[in-house]
Design an enzyme around this catalytic site. Structure first.
Site, PDB file in Angstrom:
ATOM      1  N   ARG A 120       0.803  -1.225   0.000  1.00  0.00           N
ATOM      2  CA  ARG A 120       0.000   0.000   0.000  1.00  0.00           C
ATOM      3  C   ARG A 120       0.842   1.284   0.000  1.00  0.00           C
ATOM      4  O   ARG A 120       0.315   2.375  -0.150  1.00  0.00           O
ATOM      5  CB  ARG A 120      -0.967  -0.007   1.197  1.00  0.00           C
TER       6      ARG A 120
ATOM      7  N   GLY B  38       8.481  -4.176  12.398  1.00  0.00           N
ATOM      8  CA  GLY B  38       9.328  -3.184  11.742  1.00  0.00           C
ATOM      9  C   GLY B  38       8.586  -1.965  11.239  1.00  0.00           C
ATOM     10  O   GLY B  38       9.197  -0.936  10.947  1.00  0.00           O
TER      11      GLY B  38
ATOM     12  N   ASN C 177      -5.396  -6.398  18.811  1.00  0.00           N
ATOM     13  CA  ASN C 177      -4.028  -6.881  18.993  1.00  0.00           C
ATOM     14  C   ASN C 177      -3.047  -5.897  18.367  1.00  0.00           C
ATOM     15  O   ASN C 177      -3.159  -5.555  17.194  1.00  0.00           O
ATOM     16  CB  ASN C 177      -3.918  -8.247  18.294  1.00  0.00           C
TER      17      ASN C 177
HETATM   18  C1  UD1 Z   1      -1.100  -8.449  12.335  1.00  0.00           C
HETATM   19  C2  UD1 Z   1      -1.792  -9.361  13.349  1.00  0.00           C
HETATM   20  C3  UD1 Z   1      -3.057  -8.676  13.857  1.00  0.00           C
HETATM   21  C4  UD1 Z   1      -2.718  -7.338  14.454  1.00  0.00           C
HETATM   22  C5  UD1 Z   1      -1.924  -6.481  13.470  1.00  0.00           C
HETATM   23  C6  UD1 Z   1      -1.417  -5.256  14.172  1.00  0.00           C
HETATM   24  C7  UD1 Z   1      -1.282 -11.640  12.643  1.00  0.00           C
HETATM   25  C8  UD1 Z   1      -1.783 -12.844  11.966  1.00  0.00           C
HETATM   26  N1  UD1 Z   1      -2.095 -10.599  12.697  1.00  0.00           N
HETATM   27  O1  UD1 Z   1      -1.972  -8.298  11.237  1.00  0.00           O
HETATM   28  O2  UD1 Z   1      -3.671  -9.479  14.848  1.00  0.00           O
HETATM   29  O3  UD1 Z   1      -3.895  -6.668  14.858  1.00  0.00           O
HETATM   30  O4  UD1 Z   1      -0.791  -7.205  12.964  1.00  0.00           O
HETATM   31  O5  UD1 Z   1      -0.843  -4.360  13.255  1.00  0.00           O
HETATM   32  O6  UD1 Z   1      -0.185 -11.644  13.151  1.00  0.00           O
HETATM   33  N2  UD1 Z   1       5.474 -10.080   8.275  1.00  0.00           N
HETATM   34  C9  UD1 Z   1       6.579 -10.839   7.978  1.00  0.00           C
HETATM   35  N3  UD1 Z   1       6.407 -11.998   7.277  1.00  0.00           N
HETATM   36  C10 UD1 Z   1       5.193 -12.443   6.893  1.00  0.00           C
HETATM   37  C11 UD1 Z   1       4.068 -11.650   7.197  1.00  0.00           C
HETATM   38  C12 UD1 Z   1       4.243 -10.485   7.903  1.00  0.00           C
HETATM   39  O7  UD1 Z   1       7.702 -10.487   8.334  1.00  0.00           O
HETATM   40  O8  UD1 Z   1       5.132 -13.507   6.268  1.00  0.00           O
HETATM   41  C13 UD1 Z   1       5.672  -8.845   9.049  1.00  0.00           C
HETATM   42  C14 UD1 Z   1       5.254  -7.601   8.274  1.00  0.00           C
HETATM   43  O9  UD1 Z   1       6.367  -7.057   7.605  1.00  0.00           O
HETATM   44  C15 UD1 Z   1       4.795  -6.670   9.375  1.00  0.00           C
HETATM   45  C16 UD1 Z   1       4.243  -7.624  10.439  1.00  0.00           C
HETATM   46  O10 UD1 Z   1       4.828  -8.873  10.179  1.00  0.00           O
HETATM   47  O11 UD1 Z   1       5.850  -5.943   9.951  1.00  0.00           O
HETATM   48  C17 UD1 Z   1       2.725  -7.711  10.429  1.00  0.00           C
HETATM   49  O12 UD1 Z   1       2.288  -8.226   9.215  1.00  0.00           O
HETATM   50  P1  UD1 Z   1       0.959  -7.735   8.504  1.00  0.00           P
HETATM   51  O13 UD1 Z   1       0.709  -8.544   7.305  1.00  0.00           O
HETATM   52  O14 UD1 Z   1       0.984  -6.271   8.391  1.00  0.00           O
HETATM   53  O15 UD1 Z   1      -0.097  -8.159   9.634  1.00  0.00           O
HETATM   54  P2  UD1 Z   1      -1.564  -7.655   9.794  1.00  0.00           P
HETATM   55  O16 UD1 Z   1      -2.412  -8.305   8.763  1.00  0.00           O
HETATM   56  O17 UD1 Z   1      -1.581  -6.197   9.892  1.00  0.00           O
END
Ligand code: UD1
Ligand code: CA
Length: 465
Positions: free
Chosen positions: A17, A103, A169
């Site tokens: 995004r 991050g 969360n």
């Molecule tokens: C996640 C949480 C959600 C929470 C939200 C808060 C999960 C399943 N959900 O959702 O409960 O309310 O954060 O902002 O954890 N990332 C990786 N590798 C991956 C996927 C993600 O490193 O395979 C990292 C992303 O770079 C990011 C973080 O993990 O920094 C969160 O990932 P994102 O996909 O943004 O999670 P949300 O769907 O926002």
């Protein structure tokens, strides 16, 4: 603090995004990459190890932050937050407490993390949550009748009733490594996003009889994640206002706290004494030291600068890698480039550029000049339009100007060249050889006057007809 803490920062996500070729976590807030804010916070915890999971954007992320002694772990396919944490677990000690950070959540504060770690206490799972009027997009905290946390449900997997829950969360949690390892190995991806959710470990902890507690934060900025450029800008303004408030508490006058940008950390890179006055639209970047009684005018940029007592920087000045001793005055419209050292009571006026030069005590370069690669003594007066010709197209050369010298306006000093102490250079001279002490040196053709009549309009001149 716990002596067996290990921090895992998740930073492998795509950040689509942002609509950017730059990985999201490398976009900057207050001049530093988002991920750098989180790494610096993690390092303040003095944990055993800090691991960062990277993936999208590849080696660009570790390469941009290679000044930090951390463990970089690649997640080559982004299969979810649980999968991301799992990549690190082979590097984590069984007896550790793991703290998970994101991050793209840059403004989390130290005392909040310390509280969360204390709550986890080596054996429990503690989770940072917050209540939002609009919880859209977040995982919801499901609590039992008696208020105990039972699970986290991602929005896409939630029932209509669960979607009405306002406690969400933050993603930040502290928990024991040994149990975490077991739970991660049992994660499944049979959910709406087909991902391995870290959040599923909450229900597993409850099932295993591990105590789960929530720390509810009131400060939504601390847990605000950045997904869009709009959110980045909002968080930047919030951060800047906080920095401005800090400065005002320390006795700095800001003409408008909403119109200053501080790109560095106050108390660490940025140190400003009490009774400094800063006008609007000033940018302070890098290592900044400003002593008492200084004033900085409107629209100035200071990048790595040291200002002694009582310095005045007038509006529209640009100062970079420069030292300005006490009672100097600079600008308006001055440019001090790297390697400038102004000694006490010196003056650099409007439309003057200075590079790699010493401006001696009490010396003045008041108007429209270029001073480069120059060592200037004290009480020198440089006339308007003076240029040190320091570059022959290949090499740079030095100009040396002795104490009390006077350089007439519109002169060129063709380096390498020395102007002696007390020497006077006549206006309009091109000085290519050394000028001796205490003498007048000038290069000027004799002035002459010729009888002459200006052509009149409409009458062709006789010579040409
Ligand atoms: C996640 C949480 C959600 C929470 C939200 C808060 C999960 C399943 N959900 O959702 O409960 O309310 O954060 O902002 O954890 N990332 C990786 N590798 C991956 C996927 C993600 O490193 O395979 C990292 C992303 O770079 C990011 C973080 O993990 O920094 C969160 O990932 P994102 O996909 O943004 O999670 P949300 O769907 O926002
Ligand atoms: Ca996601």
């Amino acid at each position: 603090m716990l002596n067996n803490l290990e921090v895992i920062i998740l930073a492998a996500g795509k950040g689509s995004r942002m609509r950017s070729t730059l990985p999201k976590v490398l976009h900057t807030l207050a001049g530093r990459p988002l991920l750098q804010h989180v790494i610096e916070r993690a390092l303040q915890l003095e944990s055993q190890k800090t691991h960062v999971v990277y993936g999208h954007g590849g080696e660009a992320v570790p390469a941009a932050l290679d000044q930090f002694a951390i463990d970089w772990v690649e997640q080559s396919e982004q299969l979810g937050t649980g999968h991301a944490v799992e990549q690190v677990m082979p590097h984590v000690d069984d007896h550790a407490t793991v703290l998970v950070l994101y991050g793209d959540v840059p403004l989390i504060e130290l005392d909040t993390l310390q509280q969360l770690i204390a709550m986890s206490d080596g054996s429990k799972l503690s989770l940072l949550t917050l209540k939002l009027e609009n919880p859209q997009g977040y995982g919801r905290i499901v609590r039992s009748q008696n208020g105990a946390i039972e699970a986290i449900v991602e929005e896409k997997d939630a029932t209509d009733l669960q979607r009405t829950i306002c406690e969400v969360n933050s993603g930040i949690m502290a928990l024991p490594a040994k149990q975490l390892r077991g739970w991660l190995s049992r994660l499944e991806s049979n959910n709406a996003q087909g991902e391995f959710y870290l959040t599923d470990v909450i229900a597993m902890a409850v099932a295993d009889g591990v105590e789960v507690s929530g720390l509810i934060t009131e400060d939504s900025y601390q847990v605000a994640g950045i997904n869009t450029r709009n959110q980045l800008a909002t968080l930047e303004r919030h951060y800047q206002l906080k920095q401005a408030e800090k400065l005002m508490e320390q006795g700095v006058t800001l003409r408008d706290p909403a119109r200053i940008d501080i790109r560095g950390e106050i108390g660490r890179e940025i140190n400003i004494a009490a009774d400094v006055t800063i006008d609007i639209n000033v940018i302070l970047e890098g290592h900044i030291e400003i002593s008492g009684g200084c004033t900085v005018g409107a629209n100035c940029l200071l990048r790595n600068a040291r200002l002694g007592q009582g310095v005045t920087i007038e509006a529209m000045s640009h100062v970079e890698d420069a030292t300005i001793d006490e009672q100097c005055s600079v600008g308006p419209f001055a440019r001090l480039r790297p390697g400038t050292h102004m000694h006490p009571h010196a003056k650099v006026g409007n439309f003057v550029e200075v590079k790699k030069s010493d401006i001696g005590e009490g010396s003045k370069v008041s108007h429209l000049s270029y001073i480069g690669d120059t060592t200037m003594g004290s009480n020198v007066n440089i006339g308007a339009g003076t240029i040190t010709c320091n570059y022959d197209g290949v090499n740079k050369h030095q100009t040396i100007i002795g104490d009390n010298a006077f350089i007439g306006s519109d002169s060129q000093l063709i380096a390498p060249v020395t102007v002696g102490a007390g020497a006077t250079i006549g206006a309009g001279s091109s000085i290519s050889r050394d000028a001796p002490d205490e003498q007048l040196t000038l290069t000027r053709t004799q002035q002459k006057s010729i009888k002459w009549r200006r052509p009149a309009k409409g009458k062709p001149s006789k010579d040409k007809s």
